[in-house]
Design an enzyme around this catalytic site. Sequence first.
Site, PDB file in Angstrom:
ATOM      1  N   ALA A 119      56.133  -9.829 121.618  1.00 51.23           N
ATOM      2  CA  ALA A 119      54.773  -9.294 121.554  1.00 51.23           C
ATOM      3  C   ALA A 119      54.821  -7.800 121.267  1.00 51.23           C
ATOM      4  O   ALA A 119      55.874  -7.249 120.925  1.00 51.23           O
ATOM      5  CB  ALA A 119      54.040  -9.579 122.855  1.00 51.23           C
ATOM      6  N   LEU A 133      54.544  -5.140 123.200  1.00 49.08           N
ATOM      7  CA  LEU A 133      55.225  -4.251 124.137  1.00 49.08           C
ATOM      8  C   LEU A 133      56.579  -4.775 124.602  1.00 49.08           C
ATOM      9  O   LEU A 133      57.404  -3.994 125.084  1.00 49.08           O
ATOM     10  CB  LEU A 133      54.345  -4.008 125.377  1.00 49.08           C
ATOM     11  CG  LEU A 133      52.922  -3.510 125.131  1.00 49.08           C
ATOM     12  CD1 LEU A 133      52.220  -3.264 126.460  1.00 49.08           C
ATOM     13  CD2 LEU A 133      52.913  -2.250 124.282  1.00 49.08           C
ATOM     14  N   ALA A 134      56.804  -6.070 124.471  1.00 52.46           N
ATOM     15  CA  ALA A 134      58.025  -6.656 125.027  1.00 52.46           C
ATOM     16  C   ALA A 134      58.345  -7.974 124.340  1.00 52.46           C
ATOM     17  O   ALA A 134      57.564  -8.476 123.524  1.00 52.46           O
ATOM     18  CB  ALA A 134      57.851  -6.875 126.536  1.00 52.46           C
ATOM     19  N   VAL A 166      60.480 -11.982 125.206  1.00 49.55           N
ATOM     20  CA  VAL A 166      60.843 -12.867 126.314  1.00 49.55           C
ATOM     21  C   VAL A 166      62.086 -13.677 125.963  1.00 49.55           C
ATOM     22  O   VAL A 166      62.172 -14.267 124.886  1.00 49.55           O
ATOM     23  CB  VAL A 166      59.676 -13.817 126.656  1.00 49.55           C
ATOM     24  CG1 VAL A 166      60.066 -14.752 127.801  1.00 49.55           C
ATOM     25  CG2 VAL A 166      58.433 -13.018 127.041  1.00 49.55           C
ATOM     26  N   LYS A 182      61.164 -11.060 130.679  1.00 52.41           N
ATOM     27  CA  LYS A 182      60.381 -10.203 129.791  1.00 52.41           C
ATOM     28  C   LYS A 182      61.030  -8.824 129.745  1.00 52.41           C
ATOM     29  O   LYS A 182      61.162  -8.159 130.776  1.00 52.41           O
ATOM     30  CB  LYS A 182      58.945 -10.113 130.303  1.00 52.41           C
ATOM     31  CG  LYS A 182      57.984  -9.361 129.398  1.00 52.41           C
ATOM     32  CD  LYS A 182      56.564  -9.464 129.947  1.00 52.41           C
ATOM     33  CE  LYS A 182      55.570  -8.705 129.071  1.00 52.41           C
ATOM     34  NZ  LYS A 182      54.174  -8.840 129.594  1.00 52.41           N
ATOM     35  N   ASP A 233      43.157 -10.014 128.653  1.00 48.33           N
ATOM     36  CA  ASP A 233      43.885 -10.271 127.412  1.00 48.33           C
ATOM     37  C   ASP A 233      44.197 -11.757 127.269  1.00 48.33           C
ATOM     38  O   ASP A 233      45.344 -12.152 127.057  1.00 48.33           O
ATOM     39  CB  ASP A 233      45.185  -9.450 127.402  1.00 48.33           C
ATOM     40  CG  ASP A 233      45.720  -9.229 125.989  1.00 48.33           C
ATOM     41  OD1 ASP A 233      44.959  -9.451 125.025  1.00 48.33           O
ATOM     42  OD2 ASP A 233      46.886  -8.826 125.856  1.00 48.33           O
TER      43      ASP A 233
END
Length: 540
Positions: A168, A170-171, A173, A187, A324
């Site tokens: 995603a 920001l991070a 998995v 994550k 979100d």
Amino acid sequence: MATRSLWRSRAKLAVAATAIFTGGAAATIANSEDPATAFKICTTVPVRLARDTITAASIAFDYEYSLWGLPEGSVERSKVKHEVHRRSAHKLQELCFKNGGIYIKLGQHIGQLEYLVPQEYVQTMRESMLNKCPVSSYDQVCEVFKQELGETPDKIFDEFDPVPIASASLAQVHVARTTDGQKVAVKVQHTHMTDTAAADRASVELIVNTLHWFFPSFDYRWLVAEIRESLPKELDFVVEAKNSEKCLENFHNLSPHIAHYVYAPKVHWNLSTSKLLTMEFMDAAQVNDVNAIEGLGIQPSEVAKLVSQAFAEMMFKHGFVHCDPHAANLLVRPLPSGKRNILGKRKPQLILLDHGLYKELDFNTRYNYASLWKALIFADAKSIKENSVKLGAGEDLYALFAGILTMRPWNRVVDPAVDHLVIQGNDSERSELQMYASQYFPQISELLTRLPRVILLMLKTNDCLRAVNNSLLQGSSLETFFIIGKVSSKAVVEAKKLHRKSLLSRLHVWLEEILLEARLLGMQIALWLFQIRRALTDLS
């Protein structure tokens, strides 16, 4: 189209101004007390702004050159404009991927703005920005692990897949297995986020302020303010983990009747830090994967009702809202303790992921917002106006606010028909929506400037939920609106009970509650009759 106003000749001047301001912005940031960070920012901001400038200039030129001389309203112009929208959306998508970070979150936000941007942009961003983001290398992942836990993943876990299952803004998995054999999802924050977050904020703020200077009706400074406040929280995974636990506590304490239908992965606190979050691995279907949901023996309509119920409870009763809820953050699995019904179907359980962005609604905001939705469901024009004004829309834009919340023009919002808010999601409705956005673009921009940021995030949440419903049902349904009406109405009554002290006022609330139950029963009967008529029509 509304977007056309952004790409007229003055857009070239805006692009030039953005480039000119690059040096000044970098110089200002360089005065930071942290020289190393300042250096990284100064080398990052100009690169990002250069990309922004080139992309903006390319899009502006494409609109002006391609549409030059084509009569307004002509079939040819409409066809060409569609192609320009499509090309420009892909250019913007490429820019978001190259810059990463905040830009991807902005791309995700654009993917929800059906009431403001052309469908080509919405569709392109939705298809690419949820779980197809750029990936950090395994070496970068190891770097984060060493900084946070002192060891590489292979030393901490029995198994660790170096290839992420999702990435995603920001991070990303990874799947792993702990030393005691538990399968987990890990994550890992992108390494560049620490260095570029400030640069991204500076770049976006400069662009938005420049655009607003040249185009006063294009005022998205509220978005910059929201990013400035929310991004540090989203970058702290400890905050995210605490939010997930608080969310479940709220369901158990305030909404016990559906608590076992809503779930969040358990956090492994000993393997979690501000940049690493280790959670229980969830084997479930993504909420917009209708085939997978049906393969689990679950009806998509039941999932839609559960999503509506869960978020209505959060908004109108808990006052602590996951803001979100796009499709990649909502999973579905069969209720673990549930059995199949006589038709072989199973009850769904909704799994909430990514708890980084939550918003708290104070009592008055929650009460007014619930009252507004109650009025919208029952087509109460007077109450719609009253509560819209209380929430900041103003006497002049309350009807537009109601239209954005429901994706319906005002005459449909106050239509007494039982299905007045139902959205079919077909091409004609999308065209109507785009025409509406084009006609009222300046007013929409003004409205977004007026509304409190917490209400803007409710709009974003609403947009995400509408997109989820559309994927499950190809539109919305009477059942989901009935659920929203029921939860919001009961929340209003419960709030009144808490603040009425005298016997007479309590009696008044008690009578109001009886009338509400009768009204909800009438709506339920109307819903059943509507479903029967629809079923008979389908059979014929």
